[in-house]
Each structure stands twice: as structure tokens, then as C-alpha cells.
Motif scaffolding. Structure first.
Motif, PDB file in Angstrom:
ATOM      1  N   ILE A 220       0.940  -1.159   0.026  1.00  0.00           N
ATOM      2  CA  ILE A 220      -0.076  -0.046  -0.031  1.00  0.00           C
ATOM      3  C   ILE A 220       0.796   1.066  -0.157  1.00  0.00           C
ATOM      4  O   ILE A 220       1.743   1.261   0.868  1.00  0.00           O
ATOM      5  CB  ILE A 220      -1.044  -0.217   1.256  1.00  0.00           C
ATOM      6  CG1 ILE A 220      -1.890  -0.992   1.085  1.00  0.00           C
ATOM      7  CG2 ILE A 220      -1.765   1.262   1.094  1.00  0.00           C
ATOM      8  CD1 ILE A 220      -2.737  -1.064   2.527  1.00  0.00           C
ATOM      9  N   ILE A 221       0.759   2.131  -1.083  1.00  0.00           N
ATOM     10  CA  ILE A 221       1.833   3.248  -1.177  1.00  0.00           C
ATOM     11  C   ILE A 221       1.052   4.257  -0.386  1.00  0.00           C
ATOM     12  O   ILE A 221       1.613   5.237   0.350  1.00  0.00           O
ATOM     13  CB  ILE A 221       1.831   3.624  -2.576  1.00  0.00           C
ATOM     14  CG1 ILE A 221       2.610   2.512  -3.547  1.00  0.00           C
ATOM     15  CG2 ILE A 221       2.703   4.934  -2.896  1.00  0.00           C
ATOM     16  CD1 ILE A 221       2.814   2.618  -4.733  1.00  0.00           C
ATOM     17  N   GLY A 222      -0.161   4.594  -0.410  1.00  0.00           N
ATOM     18  CA  GLY A 222      -1.096   5.362   0.345  1.00  0.00           C
ATOM     19  C   GLY A 222      -2.450   5.653   0.137  1.00  0.00           C
ATOM     20  O   GLY A 222      -3.006   4.891  -0.748  1.00  0.00           O
ATOM     21  N   ARG A 223      -3.109   6.398   0.979  1.00  0.00           N
ATOM     22  CA  ARG A 223      -4.641   6.663   0.648  1.00  0.00           C
ATOM     23  C   ARG A 223      -4.965   7.681  -0.034  1.00  0.00           C
ATOM     24  O   ARG A 223      -4.535   8.904   0.161  1.00  0.00           O
ATOM     25  CB  ARG A 223      -5.334   6.722   2.210  1.00  0.00           C
ATOM     26  CG  ARG A 223      -6.934   6.518   1.916  1.00  0.00           C
ATOM     27  CD  ARG A 223      -7.364   6.429   3.623  1.00  0.00           C
ATOM     28  NE  ARG A 223      -7.220   7.476   4.601  1.00  0.00           N
ATOM     29  CZ  ARG A 223      -7.961   8.855   4.369  1.00  0.00           C
ATOM     30  NH1 ARG A 223      -8.975   8.792   3.559  1.00  0.00           N
ATOM     31  NH2 ARG A 223      -7.658   9.536   5.114  1.00  0.00           N
ATOM     32  N   VAL A 224      -6.136   7.646  -0.781  1.00  0.00           N
ATOM     33  CA  VAL A 224      -6.499   8.564  -1.859  1.00  0.00           C
ATOM     34  C   VAL A 224      -7.299   9.521  -0.923  1.00  0.00           C
ATOM     35  O   VAL A 224      -8.294   8.886  -0.493  1.00  0.00           O
ATOM     36  CB  VAL A 224      -7.432   8.077  -2.980  1.00  0.00           C
ATOM     37  CG1 VAL A 224      -7.709   9.229  -3.824  1.00  0.00           C
ATOM     38  CG2 VAL A 224      -6.202   7.349  -3.764  1.00  0.00           C
ATOM     39  N   ILE A 225      -7.021  10.706  -0.446  1.00  0.00           N
ATOM     40  CA  ILE A 225      -7.899  11.486   0.278  1.00  0.00           C
ATOM     41  C   ILE A 225      -8.717  12.525  -0.521  1.00  0.00           C
ATOM     42  O   ILE A 225      -9.455  13.186   0.033  1.00  0.00           O
ATOM     43  CB  ILE A 225      -7.106  12.109   1.363  1.00  0.00           C
ATOM     44  CG1 ILE A 225      -5.990  13.278   0.680  1.00  0.00           C
ATOM     45  CG2 ILE A 225      -6.278  11.108   2.189  1.00  0.00           C
ATOM     46  CD1 ILE A 225      -5.340  14.086   1.609  1.00  0.00           C
ATOM     47  N   ALA A 226      -8.200  12.801  -1.526  1.00  0.00           N
ATOM     48  CA  ALA A 226      -9.271  13.607  -2.337  1.00  0.00           C
ATOM     49  C   ALA A 226      -9.178  13.411  -4.042  1.00  0.00           C
ATOM     50  O   ALA A 226      -8.027  13.071  -4.644  1.00  0.00           O
ATOM     51  CB  ALA A 226      -8.775  15.206  -2.025  1.00  0.00           C
TER      52      ALA A 226
END
Length: 231
Positions: A220-226
Motif C-alpha cells: 500500500i503506497i498511500g490512501r487517496v484523500i481527494a
């Protein structure tokens, strides 16, 4: 120069001691010793990225020897307008700037870094409302149609790369066999993961079930927040 030699070189150039590096990335000091001696020939992608981040080095160099060892750390809060060569001097105070997220496949995994040469400006008031912290966020174009209709192919997404602990019904940037993917994750009661595309085209974008004992292999590279707004 092989992986163990590159790791020893990076540690020697760093102010971190081996035991401190181990503590920061969540492994035992003996694990690092095995990497340094070459007893373990390859690093899991998550360990490679964590080592590169803590030592301030280029993850591609650590993985393959390509490029330069050093990697600049970028903290973007307000950038001087002269550096952006823009006419409106007020933009530096009314906007925050975040770099592009670059992801590259390497030996079946993926390495990533931020690219300060390509930045996007976001309204500072909007960024505050969605709790966008520019010191650990980057932007990325959606690679495909897997998350339509909410996220269209080519849409600009804001990714928080400090937020890598999976939560149900959140959207994440993942790497599967070195290939970039954007998917929604559901955490099941037995701690397994269901990784799904929002698209109804399941032939092109099939769902994937990950057993609880295999979750650590999901990169997991990161969460999409927008995506032009909060999601």
C-alpha cells in the motif's frame, strides 16, 4: 555493487545506527545484519521503501544500483513565488503545493518517490478542511477506469503516503506485481482483505481476496484523500 554493499554504504553515510534503523522500520537488528551480509538477497518492497526513507536515499538506487544514492527530502508548505515564476504574488499565501508521486516497477515490486519538479497548487482553505498535510501528500493521475464513476481515468488524486494502514471502504494506491492500481479496500472480520474496483467491469478489473496471513504482502503506497474534493 550488490544490494548488501549498497545497504552498507548507505548506513555508513547515515547518522543512524543499525539498531536505530531496525527500530524505526519495525524489524530486528539481526534482520539488517542478514541483509548486509547478503544472506537474504532481496528485500520486501515495504522494507526497501522504509529503509530508503529513513536513510534519505533513492529507493531505486538501493534496489537496483541505478541513479544516485542520495534523495532529497521535500517538505512543501509554502513555496516562494519566484521559484514558480508566476505573476500573482498572492498565490503562495493562498495555496499549498504538493509534488507528483512517481511509481516505478522494479523486479516484481514497485518503488516510489516524490517529484518536486512537477507540483500542483491547491487552495489552502480547502486543504485545511480536508486535513491535507503537504509534508506527506503527493498527487497522482488515475491510471485507468477501475474506480469509475467516482474517479475517472486521468483524474488528479491527492495521496497521503503516511496513511498505509488499511481501513474498510477507503481508496488506496496499491502496487500489485509492480503494477500501479487504485482500489477500494474492505477489511473483513477475519482480518483478510477484499480489494475491489468500483467499476462494474469485473472482467477488466477483477476483485481480489487476500488471506489474513498474506496481508503483509500487499504493498500500500498511500490512501487517496481527494479527487477534486474529498472522497
Amino acid at each position: 555493487m550488490n544490494l548488501s554493499t549498497r545497504l552498507k554504504q548507505a548506513l555508513s553515510a547515515s547518522s543512524l545506527k543499525q539498531k536505530d534503523l531496525a527500530k524505526r522500520i519495525g524489524v530486528t537488528p539481526s534482520a539488517i545484519t542478514q541483509w548486509k551480509t547478503g544472506n537474504i538477497k532481496q528485500l520486501e518492497a515495504s522494507n526497501l521503501l522504509n529503509i530508503a526513507r529513513e536513510l534519505g536515499i533513492n529507493p531505486e538506487w538501493l534496489a537496483t544500483g541505478k541513479g544516485e544514492m542520495s534523495s532529497e527530502k521535500h517538505a512543501l508548505t509554502v513555496i516562494q513565488t519566484s521559484a514558480l515564476d508566476i505573476e500573482n504574488e498572492n498565490i503562495a499565501n493562498s495555496h499549498v503545493f504538493i509534488p507528483e508521486l512517481k511509481v516505478a516497477p522494479v523486479q516484481g515490486t514497485a518503488i516510489w518517490d516524490t517529484n518536486p519538479a512537477h507540483q500542483q497548487a491547491f487552495d489552502a482553505e480547502w486543504a485545511m478542511k480536508i486535513h491535507l498535510n503537504p509534508t506527506h501528500c503527493a498527487w497522482l493521475s488515475s491510471p485507468d477506469r477501475a474506480m469509475e464513476p467516482r474517479i475517472q481515468e486521468g483524474d488528479c488524486m491527492v495521496v497521503d503516503y503516511h496513511d498505509t494502514q488499511p481501513q474498510s471502504n477507503k481508496v488506496y494506491v496499491l502496487a500489485t506485481n509492480g503494477e500501479l492500481a487504485v482500489r477500494r479496500i474492505h477489511v473483513e472480520l477475519n482480518k483478510s482483505l477484499s480489494i475491489r474496483a468500483d467499476s462494474s467491469d469485473k472482467k477488466s478489473y477483477p476483485d481480489k481476496e487476500v488471506a489474513a496471513d498474506q496481508v503483509h504482502l500487499v504493498q500500500i503506497i498511500g490512501r487517496v484523500i481527494a479527487v477534486s474534493g474529498g472522497i
